[in-house]
Scaffold this motif. Structure first.
Motif, PDB file in Angstrom:
ATOM      1  N   VAL A   1    -105.523 -44.093 -48.533  1.00  0.00           N
ATOM      2  CA  VAL A   1    -106.922 -44.536 -48.200  1.00  0.00           C
ATOM      3  C   VAL A   1    -107.230 -45.877 -48.700  1.00  0.00           C
ATOM      4  O   VAL A   1    -107.843 -46.711 -47.856  1.00  0.00           O
ATOM      5  CB  VAL A   1    -107.776 -43.673 -49.068  1.00  0.00           C
ATOM      6  N   LEU A   2    -106.636 -46.289 -49.801  1.00  0.00           N
ATOM      7  CA  LEU A   2    -106.577 -47.893 -50.054  1.00  0.00           C
ATOM      8  C   LEU A   2    -105.867 -48.704 -49.315  1.00  0.00           C
ATOM      9  O   LEU A   2    -106.207 -49.856 -48.781  1.00  0.00           O
ATOM     10  CB  LEU A   2    -106.004 -47.916 -51.601  1.00  0.00           C
ATOM     11  N   TYR A   3    -104.727 -48.263 -48.574  1.00  0.00           N
ATOM     12  CA  TYR A   3    -103.770 -49.115 -48.072  1.00  0.00           C
ATOM     13  C   TYR A   3    -104.525 -49.495 -46.568  1.00  0.00           C
ATOM     14  O   TYR A   3    -104.432 -50.387 -45.977  1.00  0.00           O
ATOM     15  CB  TYR A   3    -102.782 -48.063 -47.492  1.00  0.00           C
ATOM     16  N   ASN A   4    -105.672 -48.443 -46.147  1.00  0.00           N
ATOM     17  CA  ASN A   4    -106.207 -48.839 -44.980  1.00  0.00           C
ATOM     18  C   ASN A   4    -107.587 -49.539 -45.236  1.00  0.00           C
ATOM     19  O   ASN A   4    -108.425 -49.772 -44.142  1.00  0.00           O
ATOM     20  CB  ASN A   4    -106.567 -47.563 -44.112  1.00  0.00           C
ATOM     21  N   GLN A   5    -107.797 -49.824 -46.506  1.00  0.00           N
ATOM     22  CA  GLN A   5    -109.157 -50.739 -46.567  1.00  0.00           C
ATOM     23  C   GLN A   5    -108.985 -51.823 -46.136  1.00  0.00           C
ATOM     24  O   GLN A   5    -107.732 -52.691 -46.221  1.00  0.00           O
ATOM     25  CB  GLN A   5    -109.554 -50.697 -48.225  1.00  0.00           C
ATOM     26  N   PRO A   6    -110.120 -52.496 -45.422  1.00  0.00           N
ATOM     27  CA  PRO A   6    -109.925 -53.954 -44.981  1.00  0.00           C
ATOM     28  C   PRO A   6    -109.429 -55.121 -45.729  1.00  0.00           C
ATOM     29  O   PRO A   6    -108.866 -55.789 -45.523  1.00  0.00           O
ATOM     30  CB  PRO A   6    -111.424 -54.284 -44.421  1.00  0.00           C
ATOM     31  N   ASP A   7    -109.923 -55.082 -47.051  1.00  0.00           N
ATOM     32  CA  ASP A   7    -109.587 -56.107 -47.935  1.00  0.00           C
ATOM     33  C   ASP A   7    -107.933 -55.972 -48.172  1.00  0.00           C
ATOM     34  O   ASP A   7    -107.326 -56.941 -48.966  1.00  0.00           O
ATOM     35  CB  ASP A   7    -110.102 -56.211 -49.422  1.00  0.00           C
ATOM     36  N   PHE A   8    -107.381 -54.843 -48.208  1.00  0.00           N
ATOM     37  CA  PHE A   8    -106.023 -54.563 -48.431  1.00  0.00           C
ATOM     38  C   PHE A   8    -105.090 -54.786 -47.293  1.00  0.00           C
ATOM     39  O   PHE A   8    -103.942 -54.996 -47.389  1.00  0.00           O
ATOM     40  CB  PHE A   8    -105.771 -53.104 -48.850  1.00  0.00           C
ATOM     41  N   THR A   9    -105.828 -54.625 -45.993  1.00  0.00           N
ATOM     42  CA  THR A   9    -104.669 -54.780 -44.746  1.00  0.00           C
ATOM     43  C   THR A   9    -104.805 -56.433 -44.294  1.00  0.00           C
ATOM     44  O   THR A   9    -103.822 -56.817 -43.816  1.00  0.00           O
ATOM     45  CB  THR A   9    -105.480 -53.768 -43.536  1.00  0.00           C
ATOM     46  N   HIS A  10    -105.935 -57.264 -44.487  1.00  0.00           N
ATOM     47  CA  HIS A  10    -105.929 -58.399 -43.864  1.00  0.00           C
ATOM     48  C   HIS A  10    -105.795 -59.154 -45.118  1.00  0.00           C
ATOM     49  O   HIS A  10    -106.844 -60.390 -45.564  1.00  0.00           O
ATOM     50  CB  HIS A  10    -107.286 -58.673 -43.210  1.00  0.00           C
ATOM     51  N   ILE A  11    -104.527 -59.541 -45.520  1.00  0.00           N
ATOM     52  CA  ILE A  11    -104.099 -60.511 -46.692  1.00  0.00           C
ATOM     53  C   ILE A  11    -103.162 -61.542 -45.979  1.00  0.00           C
ATOM     54  O   ILE A  11    -101.991 -61.297 -45.635  1.00  0.00           O
ATOM     55  CB  ILE A  11    -103.424 -59.676 -47.537  1.00  0.00           C
ATOM     56  N   PRO A  12    -103.438 -62.952 -45.835  1.00  0.00           N
ATOM     57  CA  PRO A  12    -102.731 -64.077 -45.240  1.00  0.00           C
ATOM     58  C   PRO A  12    -101.469 -64.045 -46.085  1.00  0.00           C
ATOM     59  O   PRO A  12    -101.435 -63.986 -47.351  1.00  0.00           O
ATOM     60  CB  PRO A  12    -103.612 -64.939 -45.479  1.00  0.00           C
ATOM     61  N   THR A  13    -100.625 -64.377 -45.362  1.00  0.00           N
ATOM     62  CA  THR A  13     -99.188 -64.608 -45.934  1.00  0.00           C
ATOM     63  C   THR A  13     -99.197 -66.174 -46.517  1.00  0.00           C
ATOM     64  O   THR A  13    -100.037 -67.070 -46.459  1.00  0.00           O
ATOM     65  CB  THR A  13     -98.025 -64.572 -44.930  1.00  0.00           C
ATOM     66  N   ILE A  14     -98.120 -66.370 -47.215  1.00  0.00           N
ATOM     67  CA  ILE A  14     -98.061 -67.793 -47.800  1.00  0.00           C
ATOM     68  C   ILE A  14     -98.013 -68.814 -46.636  1.00  0.00           C
ATOM     69  O   ILE A  14     -98.538 -69.914 -46.623  1.00  0.00           O
ATOM     70  CB  ILE A  14     -96.529 -67.974 -48.699  1.00  0.00           C
ATOM     71  N   LEU A  15     -97.155 -68.559 -45.671  1.00  0.00           N
ATOM     72  CA  LEU A  15     -96.924 -69.360 -44.339  1.00  0.00           C
ATOM     73  C   LEU A  15     -98.306 -69.794 -43.725  1.00  0.00           C
ATOM     74  O   LEU A  15     -98.630 -70.502 -43.270  1.00  0.00           O
ATOM     75  CB  LEU A  15     -95.919 -68.768 -43.600  1.00  0.00           C
ATOM     76  N   GLU A  16     -99.100 -68.378 -43.460  1.00  0.00           N
ATOM     77  CA  GLU A  16    -100.398 -68.490 -42.955  1.00  0.00           C
ATOM     78  C   GLU A  16    -101.358 -69.407 -43.789  1.00  0.00           C
ATOM     79  O   GLU A  16    -102.154 -70.385 -42.985  1.00  0.00           O
ATOM     80  CB  GLU A  16    -100.963 -67.096 -42.986  1.00  0.00           C
ATOM     81  N   ASN A  17    -101.291 -69.254 -45.010  1.00  0.00           N
ATOM     82  CA  ASN A  17    -102.183 -69.996 -45.843  1.00  0.00           C
ATOM     83  C   ASN A  17    -101.895 -71.741 -45.593  1.00  0.00           C
ATOM     84  O   ASN A  17    -102.953 -72.397 -45.628  1.00  0.00           O
ATOM     85  CB  ASN A  17    -101.900 -69.628 -47.237  1.00  0.00           C
ATOM     86  N   ALA A  18    -100.441 -71.742 -45.603  1.00  0.00           N
ATOM     87  CA  ALA A  18    -100.154 -73.233 -45.492  1.00  0.00           C
ATOM     88  C   ALA A  18    -100.593 -73.917 -44.007  1.00  0.00           C
ATOM     89  O   ALA A  18    -100.970 -75.030 -44.093  1.00  0.00           O
ATOM     90  CB  ALA A  18     -98.416 -73.552 -45.814  1.00  0.00           C
ATOM     91  N   CYS A  19    -100.232 -73.036 -42.883  1.00  0.00           N
ATOM     92  CA  CYS A  19    -100.738 -73.574 -41.703  1.00  0.00           C
ATOM     93  C   CYS A  19    -102.452 -73.532 -41.630  1.00  0.00           C
ATOM     94  O   CYS A  19    -102.871 -74.677 -41.072  1.00  0.00           O
ATOM     95  CB  CYS A  19    -100.181 -72.651 -40.683  1.00  0.00           C
ATOM     96  N   ASN A  20    -103.045 -72.525 -42.129  1.00  0.00           N
ATOM     97  CA  ASN A  20    -104.650 -72.695 -41.859  1.00  0.00           C
ATOM     98  C   ASN A  20    -105.185 -73.920 -42.565  1.00  0.00           C
ATOM     99  O   ASN A  20    -106.028 -74.412 -42.255  1.00  0.00           O
ATOM    100  CB  ASN A  20    -104.976 -71.259 -42.322  1.00  0.00           C
ATOM    101  N   THR A  21    -104.661 -74.244 -43.755  1.00  0.00           N
ATOM    102  CA  THR A  21    -105.141 -75.253 -44.785  1.00  0.00           C
ATOM    103  C   THR A  21    -105.017 -76.570 -43.888  1.00  0.00           C
ATOM    104  O   THR A  21    -106.129 -77.321 -43.935  1.00  0.00           O
ATOM    105  CB  THR A  21    -104.317 -75.408 -46.020  1.00  0.00           C
ATOM    106  N   ARG A  22    -103.995 -76.728 -42.840  1.00  0.00           N
ATOM    107  CA  ARG A  22    -103.929 -78.041 -42.203  1.00  0.00           C
ATOM    108  C   ARG A  22    -104.394 -77.671 -40.732  1.00  0.00           C
ATOM    109  O   ARG A  22    -104.250 -78.962 -39.989  1.00  0.00           O
ATOM    110  CB  ARG A  22    -102.751 -78.326 -42.206  1.00  0.00           C
ATOM    111  N   GLY A  23    -105.119 -76.679 -40.511  1.00  0.00           N
ATOM    112  CA  GLY A  23    -105.776 -76.629 -39.151  1.00  0.00           C
ATOM    113  C   GLY A  23    -104.691 -76.162 -38.164  1.00  0.00           C
ATOM    114  O   GLY A  23    -105.016 -76.394 -36.949  1.00  0.00           O
ATOM    115  N   PHE A  24    -103.633 -75.627 -38.433  1.00  0.00           N
ATOM    116  CA  PHE A  24    -102.684 -74.928 -37.278  1.00  0.00           C
ATOM    117  C   PHE A  24    -102.949 -73.440 -37.413  1.00  0.00           C
ATOM    118  O   PHE A  24    -102.929 -72.931 -38.519  1.00  0.00           O
ATOM    119  CB  PHE A  24    -101.337 -75.586 -38.051  1.00  0.00           C
TER     120      PHE A  24
END
Length: 506
Positions: A379-402
């Protein structure tokens, strides 16, 4: 007579016997030779059907045992068994060859349920939303695209790593029949890992003058440069973004990575229901996320025995349905302040009281699909806040607009850099062998630089056909077949489904 000595001796013996006994005459064996049972078309058909039934497990012994069956002997009038040697001749006559199996397109895991869901509901919608603004290239190295919407041209940069080995050389070549055997080096030898970005527009990611590059070169191994980490991946991405921001700001750049664990690593303490206990820990105990310990400068902390030190930290906050933060640890002033709440308590706070009464998890967390409310962890595994977690790489790219997109698992055919690696290794293997690391690096880099932009665009064209096949709803095997049949076309025709039906590919 132009024959050998054996024939001469036989003729001499026959003549002497005839001189001693005028009634002795040699018998012509013509017409008495044995005939193969395979001249019986019904028997050949039955053997072929049997071999198709057993699939890959074909052997001469299987043919011998099949022809020794009573029902087969009675049906075809067989009176005696055949030898394995004869069975091997039969297999050869029926078109079978004893050799290494041919390798086709890699298709293992393509149709796994979670892979298909991600491919159809996440990756393909993202790709289709950007494809109209991408530049496509034909097999003849000509630019192709249909009606183009407004906006910047999208450049897709594919990332991957490849390892070159010092002793990796082609095993085949032209040798004189009398050439002696030469001693060879055991093992693959020293290795060199190269990480790159490539696009069909520019080729390898570098500045126009070639002085700046996003290429990673490292010597993998425990006692060498170590192994590629998430930090190395992020550092490479930052270098790539620096180059693209400085030299190619007029384009919109998309980074495409595969589903490797180093690419998918999340920040320490990110939400995860995988290890959570169901209930509040006992008095004097607490639960936290075990992470690698680092000092104030960010370097790893090692224990006296050389192993990496570990420590436990608190997991980050979750979110309620309205978006407000939900702390997973009791607040200050609570009798159990800073203690983990447990899955049951967290579910109750979210209003999922009925679900909080479920068991902690199904055995080994292998819940029977399509169940989503069979246990607290699921049940927790399928909660939106548990499924949509950005990775370290995504955070680095999104911060710079990529923007960053992950390829579906197992779908290496969609990343045309894999074909660039294969081409480079073919060139690399033509070099003379050497165990020196500097020679290995020289040969490997020269092989990569030998790939022309036109060749890269041909590789991109092949991957585009696979992409088009998946857009049309084909599975992995069908996509491989379609891409091979329509190798002269960039886009697969709409009549593809009819062709598949005719070919009986299911």
């Amino acid at each position: 007579m132009g024959r050998g000595r054996y024939c001469a001796r036989q003729l001499t013996a026959l003549v002497r016997k005839f001189l001693d006994d005028r009634t002795f005459l040699p018998v012509n064996p013509y017409g008495d030779w044995n005939q193969s049972m395979l001249i019986d078309e019904d028997l050949s058909l039955d053997i072929n059907l049997y071999l198709q039934e057993i699939g890959k497990d074909v052997s001469a012994k299987k043919v011998v045992s099949f022809l020794a069956r009573e029902e087969v002997k009675q049906k075809h009038g067989i009176t005696k068994a055949i030898s394995e040697r004869t069975a091997r001749r039969y297999l050869n006559a029926l078109g079978y060859r004893f050799r290494t199996a041919k390798k086709g397109q890699y298709a293992d895991g393509h149709e796994r349920e979670d892979v298909v869901y991600y491919r159809d509901h996440t990756f393909l919608p993202q790709w289709k939303a950007l494809e109209a603004r991408m530049e496509n290239w034909s097999k003849e190295n000509e630019k192709e695209h249909g009606p183009r919407p407004d906006g910047k041209t999208v450049i897709s940069w594919f990332n991957d790593e490849c390892i070159f080995y010092a002793n990796d050389r082609t095993p085949r070549g032209w040798y004189h029949k009398d050439s002696p055997a030469k001693p060879y080096t055991k093992g693959e030898g020293v290795s060199l890992m190269i990480g790159e970005f490539v696009s069909a527009k520019f080729g390898w990611l570098q500045s126009p003058d070639g002085k700046q590059s996003a290429r990673i070169i490292m010597k993998p191994g425990k006692n060498r440069d170590g192994y590629m980490t998430a930090d190395d991946i992020v550092n490479q991405a930052n270098r790539a973004m620096d180059i693209l921001t400085e030299w190619y700001p007029e384009y919109e750049h998309i980074f495409i990575y595969d589903n490797a664990p180093t690419h998918l690593k999340r920040p320490d303490g990110s939400l995860s229901a995988r290890r959570m206990p169901k209930n509040i820990p006992k008095e004097g105990h607490n639960w936290g996320v075990e992470v690698t310990k680092r000092d104030n400068t960010g370097n790893l902390v090692h224990l006296p025995d050389g192993t990496t030190a570990k420590e436990k930290i608190k997991m980050g906050n979750a979110c309620f349905a309205d978006g407000t933060p939900q702390a997973l640890y009791f607040p200050e002033g609570h009798p159990r302040a800073s203690v983990f709440k447990g899955m049951a308590y967290i579910l109750e706070e979210c209003g999922l009281v009925k679900e909080s009464k479920l068991r902690a998890e199904c055995k080994n967390f292998k819940c029977a699909p399509p169940a989503i409310d069979c246990c607290c962890r699921r049940v927790l595994y399928n909660q939106p806040d548990f499924t949509h977690i950005p990775t370290i790489l995504e955070n680095a790219c999104n911060t710079r607009g990529f923007r960053l997109i992950y390829l579906p698992k197992f779908h290496c055919e969609l990343n045309f850099i894999e074909q660039c690696w294969g081409y480079a290794k073919r060139i690399y293997r033509l070099n003379p062998p050497s165990s020196k690391e500097e020679v290995l690096e020289k040969y490997a880099l020269a092989a990569l630089d030998s790939i022309s932009l036109a060749q890269m665009r041909r590789f991109s064209n092949r991957s585009q056909k696979f992409m088009d096949a998946y857009v049309k709803g084909l599975n992995g095997r069908q996509a491989a077949w379609a891409a091979r049949k329509y190798k002269g076309h960039r886009v697969l025709p709409d009549s593809l489904m009819d062709d598949l039906e005719k070919a009986k590919i299911t």
